[in-house]
Write a protein that holds these residues in place. Structure first.
Motif, PDB file in Angstrom:
ATOM      1  N   GLY A  10      16.161  -7.299   3.969  1.00 23.77           N
ATOM      2  CA  GLY A  10      16.652  -8.684   3.928  1.00 23.77           C
ATOM      3  C   GLY A  10      16.234  -9.471   2.691  1.00 23.77           C
ATOM      4  N   GLN A  11      15.505  -8.862   1.787  1.00 22.71           N
ATOM      5  CA  GLN A  11      15.055  -9.567   0.573  1.00 22.71           C
ATOM      6  C   GLN A  11      15.242  -8.658  -0.635  1.00 22.71           C
ATOM      7  N   TRP A  12      15.602  -9.256  -1.764  1.00 22.27           N
ATOM      8  CA  TRP A  12      15.732  -8.459  -2.983  1.00 22.27           C
ATOM      9  C   TRP A  12      14.369  -8.181  -3.597  1.00 22.27           C
ATOM     10  N   ASN A  13      13.431  -9.060  -3.341  1.00 25.79           N
ATOM     11  CA  ASN A  13      12.218  -9.061  -4.136  1.00 25.79           C
ATOM     12  C   ASN A  13      11.001  -9.370  -3.250  1.00 25.79           C
ATOM     13  N   PHE A  14      10.011  -8.505  -3.283  1.00 17.98           N
ATOM     14  CA  PHE A  14       8.805  -8.724  -2.464  1.00 17.98           C
ATOM     15  C   PHE A  14       7.599  -9.040  -3.358  1.00 17.98           C
ATOM     16  N   ASP A  15       7.885  -9.661  -4.488  1.00 16.39           N
ATOM     17  CA  ASP A  15       6.844  -9.905  -5.478  1.00 16.39           C
ATOM     18  C   ASP A  15       5.650 -10.672  -4.904  1.00 16.39           C
ATOM     19  N   GLN A  16       5.950 -11.597  -4.002  1.00 18.79           N
ATOM     20  CA  GLN A  16       4.870 -12.424  -3.428  1.00 18.79           C
ATOM     21  C   GLN A  16       3.819 -11.585  -2.690  1.00 18.79           C
ATOM     22  N   ASP A  17       4.260 -10.414  -2.145  1.00 15.81           N
ATOM     23  CA  ASP A  17       3.315  -9.559  -1.388  1.00 15.81           C
ATOM     24  C   ASP A  17       2.493  -8.675  -2.317  1.00 15.81           C
ATOM     25  N   ASN A  18       2.821  -8.701  -3.607  1.00 14.02           N
ATOM     26  CA  ASN A  18       2.232  -7.730  -4.533  1.00 14.02           C
ATOM     27  C   ASN A  18       1.256  -8.362  -5.504  1.00 14.02           C
ATOM     28  N   ARG A  19       0.494  -9.327  -5.051  1.00 12.52           N
ATOM     29  CA  ARG A  19      -0.362 -10.034  -6.013  1.00 12.52           C
ATOM     30  C   ARG A  19      -1.794 -10.182  -5.531  1.00 12.52           C
ATOM     31  N   LYS A  20      -2.272  -9.233  -4.748  1.00 10.01           N
ATOM     32  CA  LYS A  20      -3.623  -9.400  -4.187  1.00 10.01           C
ATOM     33  C   LYS A  20      -4.697  -8.923  -5.163  1.00 10.01           C
ATOM     34  N   PRO A  21      -5.839  -9.625  -5.178  1.00  8.99           N
ATOM     35  CA  PRO A  21      -6.986  -9.067  -5.911  1.00  8.99           C
ATOM     36  C   PRO A  21      -7.632  -7.980  -5.051  1.00  8.99           C
ATOM     37  N   TYR A  22      -8.543  -7.213  -5.633  1.00 11.56           N
ATOM     38  CA  TYR A  22      -9.329  -6.269  -4.830  1.00 11.56           C
ATOM     39  C   TYR A  22     -10.272  -7.071  -3.932  1.00 11.56           C
ATOM     40  N   ALA A  23     -10.855  -6.391  -2.938  1.00 11.64           N
ATOM     41  CA  ALA A  23     -11.818  -7.063  -2.058  1.00 11.64           C
ATOM     42  C   ALA A  23     -13.026  -7.523  -2.886  1.00 11.64           C
ATOM     43  N   LYS A  24     -13.786  -8.472  -2.365  1.00 15.39           N
ATOM     44  CA  LYS A  24     -14.943  -9.017  -3.108  1.00 15.39           C
ATOM     45  C   LYS A  24     -15.919  -7.922  -3.535  1.00 15.39           C
ATOM     46  N   LYS A  25     -16.040  -6.868  -2.679  1.00 13.19           N
ATOM     47  CA  LYS A  25     -16.985  -5.792  -3.003  1.00 13.19           C
ATOM     48  C   LYS A  25     -16.433  -4.811  -4.037  1.00 13.19           C
ATOM     49  N   GLY A  26     -15.157  -4.921  -4.302  1.00  8.88           N
ATOM     50  CA  GLY A  26     -14.562  -4.037  -5.305  1.00  8.88           C
ATOM     51  C   GLY A  26     -13.411  -3.229  -4.741  1.00  8.88           C
ATOM     52  N   PRO A  27     -12.809  -2.411  -5.588  1.00  6.79           N
ATOM     53  CA  PRO A  27     -11.591  -1.703  -5.181  1.00  6.79           C
ATOM     54  C   PRO A  27     -11.832  -0.546  -4.209  1.00  6.79           C
ATOM     55  N   GLY A  28     -13.101  -0.169  -3.999  1.00  2.00           N
ATOM     56  CA  GLY A  28     -13.374   0.987  -3.138  1.00  2.00           C
ATOM     57  C   GLY A  28     -12.932   2.264  -3.826  1.00  2.00           C
ATOM     58  N   ILE A  29     -12.686   3.310  -3.016  1.00  2.00           N
ATOM     59  CA  ILE A  29     -12.338   4.598  -3.644  1.00  2.00           C
ATOM     60  C   ILE A  29     -10.841   4.636  -3.957  1.00  2.00           C
ATOM     61  N   ILE A  30     -10.559   4.889  -5.216  1.00  2.00           N
ATOM     62  CA  ILE A  30      -9.159   5.031  -5.641  1.00  2.00           C
ATOM     63  C   ILE A  30      -8.967   6.483  -6.043  1.00  2.00           C
ATOM     64  N   ASP A  31      -7.911   7.108  -5.506  1.00  2.35           N
ATOM     65  CA  ASP A  31      -7.656   8.499  -5.920  1.00  2.35           C
ATOM     66  C   ASP A  31      -7.444   8.546  -7.428  1.00  2.35           C
ATOM     67  N   ALA A  32      -8.203   9.395  -8.090  1.00  3.22           N
ATOM     68  CA  ALA A  32      -8.111   9.479  -9.559  1.00  3.22           C
ATOM     69  C   ALA A  32      -6.719   9.967  -9.960  1.00  3.22           C
ATOM     70  N   PRO A  33      -6.289   9.631 -11.166  1.00  4.42           N
ATOM     71  CA  PRO A  33      -4.990  10.145 -11.629  1.00  4.42           C
ATOM     72  C   PRO A  33      -5.012  11.671 -11.732  1.00  4.42           C
ATOM     73  N   ALA A  34      -3.836  12.273 -11.746  1.00  2.00           N
ATOM     74  CA  ALA A  34      -3.747  13.732 -11.923  1.00  2.00           C
ATOM     75  C   ALA A  34      -4.431  14.095 -13.250  1.00  2.00           C
ATOM     76  N   SER A  35      -5.026  15.285 -13.309  1.00  2.00           N
ATOM     77  CA  SER A  35      -5.641  15.640 -14.591  1.00  2.00           C
ATOM     78  C   SER A  35      -5.049  16.943 -15.128  1.00  2.00           C
ATOM     79  N   PHE A  36      -5.091  17.083 -16.437  1.00  2.00           N
ATOM     80  CA  PHE A  36      -4.446  18.219 -17.093  1.00  2.00           C
ATOM     81  C   PHE A  36      -5.410  18.873 -18.076  1.00  2.00           C
TER      82      PHE A  36
END
Ligand SMILES: Cc1cc2nc3c(=O)[nH]c(=O)nc-3n(C[C@H](O)[C@H](O)[C@H](O)COP(=O)(O)OP(=O)(O)OC[C@H]3O[C@@H](n4cnc5c(N)ncnc54)[C@H](O)[C@@H]3O)c2cc1C
Ligand code: SF4
Length: 511
Positions: free
Chosen positions: A174-200
């Motif tokens: 029902g919406q073209w654009n969900f930009d408003q939902d895509n603007r969160k900062p990380y939690a106060k303690k930090g981003p936590g574990i992020i899967d590292a990018p693929a490596s070559f």
């Protein structure tokens, strides 16, 4: 090569076996040519990793062409420009026809056309079919428009390519654009574990290139210590598969978030593979749509990602060709200051700039908000000459090719074209950076302080910019709120801000 019927030029960012340049090749009578030119590496003071990525990807592509039996002339490490090498080859081999894909750089396109004219040969410059939107389609969309907005172009692309729309052409969810939902900062303690990018793994071809770049361009900016870019089609596909499986799920929500020592966040890191044409945007979009269903991902994440590829990437390319060569000269605010020296070495006391530039020097990468709202924002507020800023972005990011770099830098970050395709200048004070990152916590400056010793330079310059351009910001409903905030600052304080800003502007190299 012996007097080939046609010479087929493949440039360093056209590494696609399906490209229209190769479609009707006759291996018996035609000849492909690829050229490594030192000129391209020195045209701007290019990051070592960017030089290495282009050379390694070109050499791997050359191996692939040869494996498939294509006739190839590969010119290694030429001190000449691409056009000079071509001139020699065309004359020595009595070539009558040159075939190529339209280059992603206006300057080179003009130079190839001039060369063909000068030598009296036939030049067949073919459409780059890598993109969803052809040049002609974009021109038709743009016709009779005074201002150009991504949103309308993007909706058209969604409908035309039947992506995230229902049978009636309405947007999924029902919406073209969900930009408003895509603007969160990380939690106060930090981003936590992020899967590292693929490596070559660095293979022999890449290692040879890395050694050569280090030896040949020791003074160029950037480091080769961590070189982890996909250099083959196979690796690019692996990078895409890895991203959709492990990292896409949080791409949307944390798209704008920043954190110290978190250079990649949840981003895809696919821009260089896309721009070298190792990946096709259609396969990227399709993989994301498949992952959406397979892993029951949020529509806002999927839409947010597809908007970047089907929307922004296609849109800026269209705008580039529409507005060149003027786009490269535009300077709406008539800013003339030189780029501070620390853009090239990261030696600044501003924690946000130090982190964004530091990771850029290390990897040749920063994500969109770092480029737009940290280094770009500062360059606009500090009144830097747009051409110097654009040169920096072109030199320093591994994914930088002019068709995508220039509209983003001059058009979006610097408002150098007076808002031809953005509705307002993207400026922010230290408060925005504080909200979206942890940078301010370790900074010498204080984001909320507007003038004086402790004042955040970005905050001072932000208010100074608003004071200077008050009339412009008042005039538009999109920016009026910003000047409304200015009214809450007393005249006395506004004077102090202006004075302090002037000090900063006079000593940008000392920040
Ligand atoms: C000042 C400035 C300069 C930039 N210069 C470049 C550049 O030289 N080359 C480049 O590819 N992008 C450029 N961008 C756009 C964007 O920042 C990068 O595409 C993105 O950061 C690349 O990282 P990623 O692959 O992890 O992207 P993600 O955030 O994962 O996004 C997915 C893909 O969408 C595309 N995309 C996203 N935003 C844009 C955009 N604004 N314009 C075009 N494509 C986009 C890219 O292909 C990207 O790989 C620039 C943005 C700014 C503000
Ligand atoms: S205080 Fe200002 S300069 Fe320091 S990190 Fe925050 S925004 Fe950047």
């Amino acid at each position: 090569m012996k007097h080939p019927e046609r010479l087929i030029l493949i440039l360093g960012d056209q590494l696609d076996l399906q490209s229209s340049a190769l479609r009707d090749i006759n291996p018996k009578s035609d000849q492909i040519i690829m050229i490594e030119s030192a000129n391209e590496a020195q045209y701007v003071w290019t990051h070592k990793a960017k030089i290495a990525l282009f050379l390694s990807a070109m050499r791997h592509f050359a191996v692939e062409l040869e494996k498939q039996g294509y006739p190839l002339t590969y010119i290694k490490s030429s001190p000449l420009s691409i056009v000079e090498v071509l001139r020699e080859q065309i004359q020595n081999n009595k070539v009558k026809r040159l075939v190529c894909i339209e280059p992603g750089e206006w300057r080179l396109k003009q130079a190839l056309e001039a060369l063909a004219k000068d030598l009296g040969i036939e030049l067949e410059m073919r459409e780059d079919e890598h993109f969803y939107c052809s040049r002609q389609e974009f021109v038709e969309w743009a016709a009779n428009k005074k201002e150009f907005r991504l949103e309308y172009f993007y909706r058209l692309m969604r409908k035309r390519h039947n992506i995230l729309v229902d049978r009636e052409g309405n947007p999924e969810g029902g919406q073209w654009n969900f930009d408003q939902d895509n603007r969160k900062p990380y939690a106060k303690k930090g981003p936590g574990i992020i899967d590292a990018p693929a490596s070559f793994e660095v293979d022999a071809i890449t290692q040879e290139v890395l050694d050569w770049v280090q030896k040949t361009y020791p003074d160029h900016p950037g480091s080769l210590d961590v070189f982890n870019w996909p250099v083959t089609r196979e690796q690019a596909v692996q990078a895409l598969e890895y991203f959709v499986e492990y990292r896409l799920r949080n791409f949307g929500v944390y798209q704008d978030a920043m954190w110290t020592d978190t250079p990649f966040g949840w981003h895809s890191i696919l821009s260089s593979a896309l721009n070298l044409k190792l990946l096709n945007p259609r396969e990227v979009v399709n993989a994301v749509l498949v992952a959406w269903r397979k892993y029951s991902l949020d529509l806002s994440t999927i839409e947010g990602f597809i908007r970047q590829i089907l929307g922004w990437r296609e849109f800026v390319r269209g705008m580039y060709y529409l507005d060149m060569p003027k786009m490269a000269q535009d300077n709406y605010y008539q800013h003339q200051r030189p780029l501070p020296k620390w853009y090239w070495n990261g030696q600044t006391q501003m924690a946000c700039m130090k982190d964004a530039i530091g990771q850029t020097l290390q990897y040749g990468y920063a994500h969109h908000i770092q480029r737009l709202m940290v280094t770009g924002n500062f360059a606009l507020l500090a009144e830097i000459l747009p051409q110097e800023v654009c040169e920096w972005y072109l030199a320093i990011y591994v994914d930088a090719i002019e068709w995508v770099e220039l509209p983003n830098t001059a058009g979006m970050a610097l408002f150098a074209n007076g808002g031809r395709f953005t509705s307002k200048p993207y400026i922010a004070s230290g408060a925005y950076i504080k909200r979206m990152s942890n940078y301010c916590g370790s900074c010498k400056y204080k984001p909320e302080v507007r003038y004086g010793e402790d004042a955040c330079p970005i905050t001072t310059l932000y208010w100074n910019f608003l004071i200077k351009h008050r009339d412009q910001f008042e005039a538009s409903p999109r920016t009026r709120l910003m000047t409304a905030n200015l009214k809450r600052i007393s005249d006395e304080d506004q004077k102090e801000i202006t004075l302090h800003a002037q000090k900063i502007l006079n000593h940008l190299d000392d920040l």
